[in-house]
Write an enzyme that holds these catalytic residues in place. Structure first.
Site, PDB file in Angstrom:
ATOM      1  N   ASP A   2       0.819  -1.204   0.000  1.00 21.14           N
ATOM      2  CA  ASP A   2       0.000   0.000   0.000  1.00 21.14           C
ATOM      3  C   ASP A   2       0.862   1.267   0.000  1.00 21.14           C
ATOM      4  O   ASP A   2       1.941   1.282   0.588  1.00 21.14           O
ATOM      5  CB  ASP A   2      -0.904  -0.025   1.243  1.00 21.14           C
ATOM      6  CG  ASP A   2      -2.104   0.872   1.080  1.00 21.14           C
ATOM      7  OD1 ASP A   2      -2.309   1.398  -0.027  1.00 21.14           O
ATOM      8  OD2 ASP A   2      -2.841   1.047   2.060  1.00 21.14           O
ATOM      9  N   GLY A   5       0.001   5.356  -4.471  1.00 20.98           N
ATOM     10  CA  GLY A   5      -0.661   6.597  -4.856  1.00 20.98           C
ATOM     11  C   GLY A   5      -0.136   7.771  -4.043  1.00 20.98           C
ATOM     12  O   GLY A   5       0.183   8.834  -4.589  1.00 20.98           O
ATOM     13  N   ASN A  50     -10.473  -3.383  -6.047  1.00 23.53           N
ATOM     14  CA  ASN A  50      -9.678  -2.467  -6.891  1.00 23.53           C
ATOM     15  C   ASN A  50     -10.282  -2.278  -8.296  1.00 23.53           C
ATOM     16  O   ASN A  50      -9.960  -1.310  -8.988  1.00 23.53           O
ATOM     17  CB  ASN A  50      -8.233  -2.946  -7.032  1.00 23.53           C
ATOM     18  CG  ASN A  50      -7.380  -2.716  -5.801  1.00 23.53           C
ATOM     19  OD1 ASN A  50      -6.418  -3.429  -5.544  1.00 23.53           O
ATOM     20  ND2 ASN A  50      -7.726  -1.705  -5.018  1.00 23.53           N
TER      21      ASN A  50
HETATM   22  C1  FPP Z   1      -1.973  -0.045  -3.349  1.00 24.87           C
HETATM   23  O1  FPP Z   1      -1.516   1.291  -3.305  1.00 24.87           O
HETATM   24  C2  FPP Z   1      -1.372  -0.747  -4.476  1.00 24.87           C
HETATM   25  C3  FPP Z   1      -2.065  -1.338  -5.488  1.00 24.87           C
HETATM   26  C4  FPP Z   1      -3.531  -1.341  -5.580  1.00 24.87           C
HETATM   27  C5  FPP Z   1      -1.359  -1.972  -6.614  1.00 24.87           C
HETATM   28  C6  FPP Z   1      -0.104  -2.715  -6.267  1.00 24.87           C
HETATM   29  C7  FPP Z   1       0.645  -2.911  -7.527  1.00 24.87           C
HETATM   30  C8  FPP Z   1       1.984  -2.859  -7.664  1.00 24.87           C
HETATM   31  C9  FPP Z   1       2.912  -2.667  -6.546  1.00 24.87           C
HETATM   32  C10 FPP Z   1       2.593  -2.949  -9.022  1.00 24.87           C
HETATM   33  C11 FPP Z   1       2.246  -4.154  -9.831  1.00 24.87           C
HETATM   34  C12 FPP Z   1       2.455  -5.436  -9.121  1.00 24.87           C
HETATM   35  C13 FPP Z   1       3.031  -6.540  -9.627  1.00 24.87           C
HETATM   36  C14 FPP Z   1       3.003  -7.770  -8.830  1.00 24.87           C
HETATM   37  C15 FPP Z   1       3.695  -6.551 -10.933  1.00 24.87           C
HETATM   38  P1  FPP Z   1      -2.575   2.473  -3.504  1.00 24.87           P
HETATM   39  O2  FPP Z   1      -2.714   2.743  -4.960  1.00 24.87           O
HETATM   40  O3  FPP Z   1      -3.841   2.110  -2.809  1.00 24.87           O
HETATM   41  O4  FPP Z   1      -1.860   3.648  -2.780  1.00 24.87           O
HETATM   42  P2  FPP Z   1      -2.564   4.824  -1.955  1.00 24.87           P
HETATM   43  O5  FPP Z   1      -3.327   4.177  -0.834  1.00 24.87           O
HETATM   44  O6  FPP Z   1      -1.416   5.634  -1.472  1.00 24.87           O
HETATM   45  O7  FPP Z   1      -3.454   5.565  -2.907  1.00 24.87           O
END
Ligand code: FPP
Length: 227
Positions: A2, A5, A50
């Site tokens: 997490d 973003g 998501n």
């Molecule tokens: C959560 O952060 C992250 C995700 C929903 C996506 C995770 C994906 C990756 C790390 C890259 C792709 C993965 C692989 C295995 C190739 P968020 O977007 O919710 O962050 P925030 O809470 O700060 O908005």
């Protein structure tokens, strides 16, 4: 994983750049885990919830998945890592599903570590699925209600061949589980860190593991019983 973003926002960048940088942490953590002898690593890459994100972000994450799979197959082979995936994989775009199946097939004989990607994964969805599969078997007299135990439930989860979780790490300061492996974390140690996922590197994994090593896992017993 997490905080992608927020990491991007802090630097005035687009959220997708945060995800791109998140893939660098994925590589570091995967390599470090294999190096130190962890047998199973499961990454929560995309949840059932998501799918409700803006279309452009979902598309970018799926493209990033395909790109990472193509790029990192070599890392997986070099490190003898077998790829596995859990979740409602039929929901994935065709290209992502095909690429995933290809890498799973190519790495199937590797056995230093099993890397499981949770994709379109939701624990409640997994539990509903499990109940349906077991109910069908009871209805068709394949198993009896009396025989249902933990092992039968385990066999009907997406994680059927995986052990229970020992350590669950969540980055970015949020302290919740967000529908991840609810059954499998019954006795997991939970570790929360404020580090945002793109900043989470090998040394941060070691810090989490050292913290874990200092926990006393009692599984309901008393301290005295353990010693
Ligand atoms: C959560 O952060 C992250 C995700 C929903 C996506 C995770 C994906 C990756 C790390 C890259 C792709 C993965 C692989 C295995 C190739 P968020 O977007 O919710 O962050 P925030 O809470 O700060 O908005």
């Amino acid at each position: 994983m997490d905080g992608n973003g927020r990491w991007a926002k802090q630097q005035g960048l687009l959220r997708v750049i945060g995800h791109e940088n998140g893939t660098k942490s994925v590589r570091e953590v995967v390599e470090a885990s294999a190096e130190i002898g962890i047998k199973h690593l499961t990454l929560y890459a995309f949840s059932t919830e998501n799918w409700n994100r803006p279309k452009i972000e979902v598309q970018t994450l799926m493209k990033l998945l395909v790109k990472s799979l193509k790029k990192e197959i070599k890392t997986l082979q070099d490190n003898d890592i077998k790829l596995n995936a859990i979740g409602c994989l039929d929901d994935l775009p065709k290209k992502a599903k095909e690429e995933l199946q290809e890498v799973i097939e190519k790495t199937k004989n590797n056995n230093r570590m099993i890397l499981t990607l949770a994709l379109s994964y939701g624990s409640r969805d997994e539990l509903i699925n499990m109940v349906k599969k077991i109910s069908d078997k009871v209805k068709n007299n394949i198993i009896s209600t009396e025989s249902i135990d933990e092992s039968i439930i385990n066999k009907h989860l997406y994680t059927q061949n995986l052990p229970d979780v020992d350590l669950l790490i969540r980055t970015s300061g949020e302290q919740r589980i967000s529908n991840f492996l609810l059954w499998q974390i019954a006795y997991a140690e939970l570790y929360f860190t404020h580090i945002l996922w793109p900043d989470f590197k090998k040394s941060d994994l070691y810090t989490a593991l050292i913290d874990y090593q200092n926990r006393e896992r009692r599984f309901g017993k008393t301290s005295e019983q353990l010693s």
